[in-house]
Write a protein that holds these residues in place. Structure first.
Motif, mmCIF file in Angstrom:
data_model
loop_
_atom_site.group_PDB
_atom_site.id
_atom_site.type_symbol
_atom_site.label_atom_id
_atom_site.label_comp_id
_atom_site.label_asym_id
_atom_site.label_seq_id
_atom_site.Cartn_x
_atom_site.Cartn_y
_atom_site.Cartn_z
ATOM 1 N N LEU A 190 0.849 -1.186 0.000
ATOM 2 C CA LEU A 190 0.000 0.000 0.000
ATOM 3 C C LEU A 190 0.887 1.239 0.000
ATOM 4 N N LYS A 191 0.794 2.034 -1.072
ATOM 5 C CA LYS A 191 1.576 3.266 -1.171
ATOM 6 C C LYS A 191 0.731 4.399 -0.604
ATOM 7 N N LEU A 192 1.077 4.808 0.606
ATOM 8 C CA LEU A 192 0.256 5.728 1.394
ATOM 9 C C LEU A 192 1.010 7.033 1.629
ATOM 10 N N ALA A 193 0.547 8.124 1.016
ATOM 11 C CA ALA A 193 1.185 9.434 1.174
ATOM 12 C C ALA A 193 0.440 10.244 2.225
ATOM 13 N N ILE A 194 1.197 10.912 3.096
ATOM 14 C CA ILE A 194 0.625 11.779 4.133
ATOM 15 C C ILE A 194 0.880 13.221 3.715
ATOM 16 N N GLU A 240 -4.855 -10.680 11.909
ATOM 17 C CA GLU A 240 -3.798 -11.220 12.764
ATOM 18 C C GLU A 240 -2.548 -11.533 11.940
ATOM 19 N N GLY A 241 -2.190 -10.596 11.109
ATOM 20 C CA GLY A 241 -0.992 -10.741 10.286
ATOM 21 C C GLY A 241 -0.505 -9.379 9.820
ATOM 22 N N TYR A 242 0.691 -9.355 9.263
ATOM 23 C CA TYR A 242 1.302 -8.105 8.820
ATOM 24 C C TYR A 242 0.962 -7.819 7.365
ATOM 25 N N ARG A 243 0.803 -6.531 7.055
ATOM 26 C CA ARG A 243 0.524 -6.100 5.686
ATOM 27 C C ARG A 243 1.528 -5.015 5.321
ATOM 28 N N PRO A 244 2.119 -5.082 4.116
ATOM 29 C CA PRO A 244 3.180 -4.133 3.753
ATOM 30 C C PRO A 244 2.627 -2.769 3.361
ATOM 31 N N VAL A 245 3.295 -1.734 3.848
ATOM 32 C CA VAL A 245 2.898 -0.356 3.582
ATOM 33 C C VAL A 245 4.153 0.443 3.233
ATOM 34 N N ARG A 246 4.035 1.300 2.243
ATOM 35 C CA ARG A 246 5.095 2.290 1.979
ATOM 36 C C ARG A 246 4.559 3.648 2.400
ATOM 37 N N LEU A 247 5.051 4.150 3.528
ATOM 38 C CA LEU A 247 4.626 5.447 4.053
ATOM 39 C C LEU A 247 5.440 6.552 3.391
ATOM 40 N N ILE A 248 4.766 7.598 2.942
ATOM 41 C CA ILE A 248 5.452 8.701 2.273
ATOM 42 C C ILE A 248 5.134 9.985 3.014
#
Length: 463
Positions: A190-194, A240-248
């Protein structure tokens, strides 16, 4: 994990230019004034077959830890933890300065191997500085020009003894992993921009998600300049598991009329560029200031770029009249963002962690809607029902015929409507169709593109 190489040096010795040279792209902001870089920036570098992660850091300054430059130095010191090599960069034209000597003393106390680089060494003007650099105690300096790319072969020879063994270990680990690597599909990240105005708490929010002071924060507005991407794993309590995120993390966006300095213009342009590459964009509001016109302009820009948008009211722990504030912002958003009603609105606190799991959950959900494709049969069943419930108008007594609709793309969803005399279709009816697609077909509050296409008239006069 790739070997990690850290770039360290005082301000304005060319660290970011070196970073850009090694990654092969202009990722880091570069300007003549010192102190442009404030947060650590990571990039994938390759040098004559050596593959490693390169880390740009803020310029090292000898100031009080409570000041902004002092906090920047603490970030640079933290970057040495876990590093495989440090590139200590000096300015060959300026020679060795007292601050260079102080940095050298600090680096000698660390266990990280040091490669000394005399940058800006093009021509003969840097020769005296290169000779002075021997006195720092790290052996022969690598004469280099990050601006012109001179000295890459010498840098390769200096790094090879430290990185080749690490790279061999990485290759062995990759071979042993075998089929497991296929599970880490980049498309699932998930490419998530703040984004948001200055001092809305964007960097504090990301630090809370990460559980560490990864990004520089403080009361000063506009601390963040570069758009910083950080790969992270979010633990989803429902799965109950990890999910990959790219925080921007991005620089704060002020009103265009207030942005006059070249460096701030570059930072805002970098933030806009980050939005282009995001999937979901979280617009952070300051609960102590509410919703302002600039927030609506940022939200409109995100939607125009076709990104999935969420609104997070940050600093909720210090909000006055929370219920009234939330309802007021909800109404203002629905009035001000007529093109997309019902954008997800959440109350969070980057300081306490309130609502952050809900924020990530909603981000994954809206990305699913943003990426959704509707089967053609289901789409046209909805289309027939929509026409039956509200037939298109007949301007001038002539019917507008709408024949069928198809979904042409996703991310964002794009539809093509076929019919005749579509140039006379009112905008209000176009909005009716878009709202119906969003409401009835599960696209929620994501931006939707609807293109109108009429067949060519075979009897039209040819010129």
């Amino acid at each position: 994990m790739r070997p990690q190489v850290i770039i360290i040096g005082r301000p304005n010795v060319g660290k970011s230019t070196l970073f850009n040279r090694l990654v092969g792209k202009k990722l880091a902001l570069v300007d003549d004034q010192p102190g442009v870089t404030r947060d650590r920036r990571f990039g994938d570098a390759s040098l004559l077959g050596l593959d490693f992660t390169i880390v740009d850091t803020a310029g090292w300054e000898d100031l009080d830890p409570e000041t902004l430059p002092g906090r920047m130095r603490q970030q640079t010191e933290a970057s040495l933890i876990g590093a495989d090599v440090a590139l200590f960069v000096i300015d060959a034209r300026a020679g060795v300065t007292p601050l260079d000597e102080e940095i050298a003393r600090y680096l000698r106390s660390s266990r990280v191997p040091i490669v000394l680089m005399a940058n800006k060494a093009e021509g003969r003007s840097g020769d005296p500085g290169i000779y002075d650099a021997f006195a720092l105690g790290f052996g022969e300096p690598v004469a280099f020009s990050a601006e012109h790319g001179q000295g890459l072969a010498d840098l390769f020879e200096a790094l090879r003894p430290h990185l080749e063994p690490k790279q061999a270990e990485e290759d062995e680990d990759a071979d042993e992993a075998g089929e497991d690597e296929e599970e880490f599909d980049p498309e699932s990240v998930l490419k998530l921009a703040i984004v948001g105005r200055p001092n809305a708490g964007k960097s504090t929010l990301i630090n809370k998600l990460l559980g560490e002071n990864r990004l520089l924060t403080g009361p000063e507005a506009g601390i963040t300049r570069d758009s910083i991407a950080i790969d992270w794993q979010w633990f989803d309590p429902e799965r109950e598991g990890y999910r990959p995120v790219r925080l921007i993390d991005t620089a704060g966006m002020r009103k265009k009329a207030q942005v006059t300095e070249k460096l701030e213009k570059m930072s805002v342009a970098d933030a806009r560029h980050a939005i282009d590459f995001a999937e979901v964009v979280v617009l952070t509001l300051d609960a102590t200031r509410g919703l302002e016109h600039q927030d609506l302009k940022i939200a409109s820009m995100v939607l125009e770029e076709g990104r999935a948008l969420m609104i997070a009211i940050n600093k909720w722990d210090v909000a006055e009249d929370p219920s009234g504030l939330f309802q007021g912002i909800r109404k203002a958003l629905d009035d001000g963002l007529a093109q997309v009603r019902g954008v997800p609105l959440l109350a969070i606190s980057g300081r306490t962690g309130k609502g952050l799991d809900d924020l990530l959950k909603a981000a994954f959900e809206i990305r699913a809607a943003w990426s959704k494709r509707v089967p053609t049969a289901a789409l046209n069943r909805w289309f027939d029902d929509a026409l039956a419930a509200n037939p298109p108008p007949a301007p001038g007594g002539k019917r507008i015929k709408l024949r069928y609709i198809t979904q042409a793309k996703t991310r964002p969803p794009g539809f093509v409507l076929f019919g005749t005399r579509l140039d006379e279709l009112p905008e209000s009816y176009r909005r009716y169709l878009i709202n119906g697609i969003r409401r009835e077909l599960g696209f929620d509050a994501v931006p939707i593109r609807l293109t109108l296409r009429s067949p060519k008239n075979p009897f039209a006069t040819k010129k």
